[in-house]
Design a protein around this motif. Structure first.
Motif, PDB file in Angstrom:
ATOM      1  N   ALA A   1     -10.880  25.075   9.254  1.00 41.84           N
ATOM      2  CA  ALA A   1     -10.169  24.382  10.330  1.00 41.84           C
ATOM      3  C   ALA A   1     -11.157  23.677  11.260  1.00 41.84           C
ATOM      4  CB  ALA A   1      -9.325  25.366  11.130  1.00 41.84           C
ATOM      5  N   PRO A   2     -10.842  22.452  11.695  1.00 45.84           N
ATOM      6  CA  PRO A   2     -11.719  21.752  12.639  1.00 45.84           C
ATOM      7  C   PRO A   2     -11.790  22.478  13.986  1.00 45.84           C
ATOM      8  CG  PRO A   2     -10.267  20.197  11.544  1.00 45.84           C
ATOM      9  CD  PRO A   2      -9.763  21.583  11.215  1.00 45.84           C
ATOM     10  N   VAL A   3     -13.024  22.626  14.492  1.00 47.44           N
ATOM     11  CA  VAL A   3     -13.236  23.240  15.808  1.00 47.44           C
ATOM     12  C   VAL A   3     -14.049  22.324  16.717  1.00 47.44           C
ATOM     13  CG1 VAL A   3     -12.987  25.619  15.002  1.00 47.44           C
ATOM     14  CG2 VAL A   3     -15.259  24.543  15.021  1.00 47.44           C
ATOM     15  N   GLY A   4     -14.420  21.161  16.216  1.00 45.00           N
ATOM     16  CA  GLY A   4     -15.156  20.184  17.005  1.00 45.00           C
ATOM     17  C   GLY A   4     -15.279  18.896  16.223  1.00 45.00           C
ATOM     18  N   PHE A   5     -15.564  17.813  16.928  1.00 43.16           N
ATOM     19  CA  PHE A   5     -15.711  16.531  16.251  1.00 43.16           C
ATOM     20  C   PHE A   5     -16.545  15.578  17.088  1.00 43.16           C
ATOM     21  CE2 PHE A   5     -12.125  15.643  19.010  1.00 43.16           C
ATOM     22  CZ  PHE A   5     -12.352  14.338  19.430  1.00 43.16           C
ATOM     23  N   ILE A   6     -17.094  14.598  16.410  1.00 40.04           N
ATOM     24  CA  ILE A   6     -17.693  13.421  17.042  1.00 40.04           C
ATOM     25  C   ILE A   6     -17.168  12.217  16.279  1.00 40.04           C
ATOM     26  CG2 ILE A   6     -19.794  12.101  17.509  1.00 40.04           C
ATOM     27  CD1 ILE A   6     -21.317  14.723  17.698  1.00 40.04           C
ATOM     28  N   THR A   7     -16.631  11.244  17.012  1.00 41.18           N
ATOM     29  CA  THR A   7     -16.238   9.990  16.398  1.00 41.18           C
ATOM     30  C   THR A   7     -17.288   8.943  16.760  1.00 41.18           C
ATOM     31  OG1 THR A   7     -14.788   9.520  18.289  1.00 41.18           O
ATOM     32  CG2 THR A   7     -13.759  10.431  16.307  1.00 41.18           C
ATOM     33  N   GLY A   8     -17.616   8.109  15.788  1.00 35.95           N
ATOM     34  CA  GLY A   8     -18.621   7.080  16.016  1.00 35.95           C
ATOM     35  C   GLY A   8     -18.440   5.920  15.063  1.00 35.95           C
ATOM     36  N   TYR A   9     -19.219   4.889  15.305  1.00 38.09           N
ATOM     37  CA  TYR A   9     -19.213   3.717  14.430  1.00 38.09           C
ATOM     38  C   TYR A   9     -20.564   3.025  14.552  1.00 38.09           C
ATOM     39  CZ  TYR A   9     -18.225   1.111  18.754  1.00 38.09           C
ATOM     40  OH  TYR A   9     -18.288   0.586  20.021  1.00 38.09           O
ATOM     41  N   VAL A  10     -20.890   2.214  13.565  1.00 37.00           N
ATOM     42  CA  VAL A  10     -22.108   1.413  13.622  1.00 37.00           C
ATOM     43  C   VAL A  10     -21.747   0.114  14.336  1.00 37.00           C
ATOM     44  CG1 VAL A  10     -23.835   0.155  12.287  1.00 37.00           C
ATOM     45  CG2 VAL A  10     -23.146   2.446  11.590  1.00 37.00           C
ATOM     46  N   ARG A  11     -22.521  -0.199  15.354  1.00 41.18           N
ATOM     47  CA  ARG A  11     -22.228  -1.383  16.162  1.00 41.18           C
ATOM     48  C   ARG A  11     -22.542  -2.651  15.365  1.00 41.18           C
ATOM     49  NH1 ARG A  11     -24.992  -3.029  21.789  1.00 41.18           N
ATOM     50  NH2 ARG A  11     -23.697  -4.852  22.126  1.00 41.18           N
ATOM     51  N   PRO A  12     -21.559  -3.538  15.184  1.00 38.19           N
ATOM     52  CA  PRO A  12     -21.782  -4.729  14.353  1.00 38.19           C
ATOM     53  C   PRO A  12     -22.968  -5.584  14.815  1.00 38.19           C
ATOM     54  CG  PRO A  12     -19.445  -4.449  14.752  1.00 38.19           C
ATOM     55  CD  PRO A  12     -20.162  -3.433  15.622  1.00 38.19           C
ATOM     56  N   GLN A  13     -23.157  -5.725  16.124  1.00 40.79           N
ATOM     57  CA  GLN A  13     -24.255  -6.551  16.619  1.00 40.79           C
ATOM     58  C   GLN A  13     -25.600  -5.832  16.572  1.00 40.79           C
ATOM     59  OE1 GLN A  13     -21.423  -5.884  18.205  1.00 40.79           O
ATOM     60  NE2 GLN A  13     -20.395  -7.823  18.553  1.00 40.79           N
ATOM     61  N   ARG A  14     -25.598  -4.530  16.335  1.00 36.48           N
ATOM     62  CA  ARG A  14     -26.822  -3.730  16.238  1.00 36.48           C
ATOM     63  C   ARG A  14     -26.651  -2.780  15.052  1.00 36.48           C
ATOM     64  NH1 ARG A  14     -29.226  -1.724  21.819  1.00 36.48           N
ATOM     65  NH2 ARG A  14     -30.607  -3.508  21.933  1.00 36.48           N
ATOM     66  N   PRO A  15     -26.852  -3.256  13.832  1.00 39.25           N
ATOM     67  CA  PRO A  15     -26.527  -2.464  12.649  1.00 39.25           C
ATOM     68  C   PRO A  15     -27.363  -1.204  12.435  1.00 39.25           C
ATOM     69  CG  PRO A  15     -27.570  -4.536  12.044  1.00 39.25           C
ATOM     70  CD  PRO A  15     -27.315  -4.604  13.511  1.00 39.25           C
ATOM     71  N   HIS A  16     -28.382  -0.995  13.256  1.00 40.31           N
ATOM     72  CA  HIS A  16     -29.165   0.241  13.157  1.00 40.31           C
ATOM     73  C   HIS A  16     -28.827   1.191  14.302  1.00 40.31           C
ATOM     74  CE1 HIS A  16     -31.439  -1.071   9.736  1.00 40.31           C
ATOM     75  NE2 HIS A  16     -31.647  -2.227  10.333  1.00 40.31           N
ATOM     76  N   THR A  17     -27.675   0.954  14.955  1.00 34.16           N
ATOM     77  CA  THR A  17     -27.269   1.753  16.107  1.00 34.16           C
ATOM     78  C   THR A  17     -25.932   2.426  15.840  1.00 34.16           C
ATOM     79  OG1 THR A  17     -28.440   0.275  17.619  1.00 34.16           O
ATOM     80  CG2 THR A  17     -26.734   1.683  18.578  1.00 34.16           C
ATOM     81  N   LEU A  18     -25.912   3.744  15.989  1.00 38.33           N
ATOM     82  CA  LEU A  18     -24.670   4.514  15.926  1.00 38.33           C
ATOM     83  C   LEU A  18     -24.103   4.597  17.333  1.00 38.33           C
ATOM     84  CD1 LEU A  18     -22.653   6.449  14.481  1.00 38.33           C
ATOM     85  CD2 LEU A  18     -24.199   8.310  15.149  1.00 38.33           C
ATOM     86  N   VAL A  19     -22.875   4.130  17.508  1.00 39.68           N
ATOM     87  CA  VAL A  19     -22.195   4.271  18.793  1.00 39.68           C
ATOM     88  C   VAL A  19     -21.337   5.522  18.715  1.00 39.68           C
ATOM     89  CG1 VAL A  19     -20.566   3.253  20.427  1.00 39.68           C
ATOM     90  CG2 VAL A  19     -22.174   1.779  19.178  1.00 39.68           C
ATOM     91  N   VAL A  20     -21.610   6.465  19.605  1.00 40.57           N
ATOM     92  CA  VAL A  20     -20.825   7.694  19.674  1.00 40.57           C
ATOM     93  C   VAL A  20     -19.665   7.439  20.623  1.00 40.57           C
ATOM     94  CG1 VAL A  20     -20.826  10.118  20.375  1.00 40.57           C
ATOM     95  CG2 VAL A  20     -22.778   9.171  19.108  1.00 40.57           C
ATOM     96  N   TRP A  21     -18.448   7.585  20.085  1.00 42.72           N
ATOM     97  CA  TRP A  21     -17.239   7.280  20.847  1.00 42.72           C
ATOM     98  C   TRP A  21     -16.754   8.511  21.619  1.00 42.72           C
ATOM     99  CZ3 TRP A  21     -14.644   3.065  22.189  1.00 42.72           C
ATOM    100  CH2 TRP A  21     -13.327   3.197  22.617  1.00 42.72           C
ATOM    101  N   GLN A  22     -16.491   9.599  20.933  1.00 44.09           N
ATOM    102  CA  GLN A  22     -16.017  10.817  21.595  1.00 44.09           C
ATOM    103  C   GLN A  22     -16.673  12.039  20.971  1.00 44.09           C
ATOM    104  OE1 GLN A  22     -11.631  10.606  21.298  1.00 44.09           O
ATOM    105  NE2 GLN A  22     -11.620  10.164  23.491  1.00 44.09           N
ATOM    106  N   VAL A  23     -16.895  13.050  21.821  1.00 41.26           N
ATOM    107  CA  VAL A  23     -17.433  14.346  21.403  1.00 41.26           C
ATOM    108  C   VAL A  23     -16.546  15.403  22.031  1.00 41.26           C
ATOM    109  CG1 VAL A  23     -19.397  15.939  21.507  1.00 41.26           C
ATOM    110  CG2 VAL A  23     -19.808  13.463  21.451  1.00 41.26           C
ATOM    111  N   ALA A  24     -16.073  16.344  21.216  1.00 45.02           N
ATOM    112  CA  ALA A  24     -15.262  17.432  21.767  1.00 45.02           C
ATOM    113  C   ALA A  24     -15.425  18.676  20.914  1.00 45.02           C
ATOM    114  CB  ALA A  24     -13.786  17.039  21.834  1.00 45.02           C
TER     115      ALA A  24
END
Length: 192
Positions: free
Chosen positions: A73-96
């Motif tokens: 069962a999930p007990v935590g998460f991080i949502t993220g995406y790679v920023r299109p204008q900075r393809p070597h950068t992970l943007v972390v959206w939410q952490v819980a």
């Protein structure tokens, strides 16, 4: 130790280990409802629609992570995406982290694990996120990540409180962390 084992050890030397009994995984569509519940119950995150968490699990699973208990069962998460204008950068959206799993270093272990995986698979070498000034746990999480990995951190207000349509929203401070040497070590080596 083989050369490959030495490379693997070097790439993971600065990463935290998972708390006992928990594992990291890429989220699956079926995790969307649990992730939405964890976000809702955090009482600190801006809650998105349940639909958006389902889409996140489908479309951004490669750049997101879920922590699972022994039963899966999930007990935590991080949502993220790679920023299109900075393809070597992970943007972390939410952490819980679910309330029952807090206080064990799970958020930091998830961030380390996600960053290493996305560096290995997609070649990122830095992280961006935004945090409100009053969110002490998130400010500590990203500051300690940068310190642990010996990475530079730049901070600036990205969205001032006045640009939000709802009143009472604090400004969102942009953290730029990187380059992160341990992520550079984890990145795929181009064939010669």
């Amino acid at each position: 130790m083989t050369a490959a084992q030495a490379d693997h050890a070097r790439a993971h030397r600065d990463f935290l280990e998972m708390p006992e009994g928990l594992t990291l995984d890429a989220p699956e569509l079926e995790d969307g409802a649990a992730i939405w519940r964890i976000a809702r119950d955090s009482r600190t995150l801006d809650l998105n629609s349940s639909y958006s968490y389902l889409l996140w699990c489908r479309d951004f699973a490669t750049t997101s992570v879920v922590a699972r208990d022994a039963g899966g069962a999930p007990v935590g998460f991080i949502t993220g995406y790679v920023r299109p204008q900075r393809p070597h950068t992970l943007v972390v959206w939410q952490v819980a982290v679910d309330e029952a799993a807090r206080g064990r270093g799970l958020a930091a272990a998830m961030l380390d694990g996600l960053a290493a995986r996305v560096a290995r698979e997609l070649g990122i070498d830095g992280i961006e996120t935004t945090v409100t000034p009053d969110n002490t746990p998130s400010n500590r999480l990203f500051t300690s990540f940068a310190q642990r990995h010996g990475a530079a951190t730049e901070k600036e207000v990205l969205f001032d409180a006045g640009v939000f349509p709802d009143s009472g929203h604090e400004p969102e401070v942009l953290y730029r962390i990187g380059p992160v040497a341990s992520l550079l070590d984890a990145r795929p080596v181009a064939p010669r």
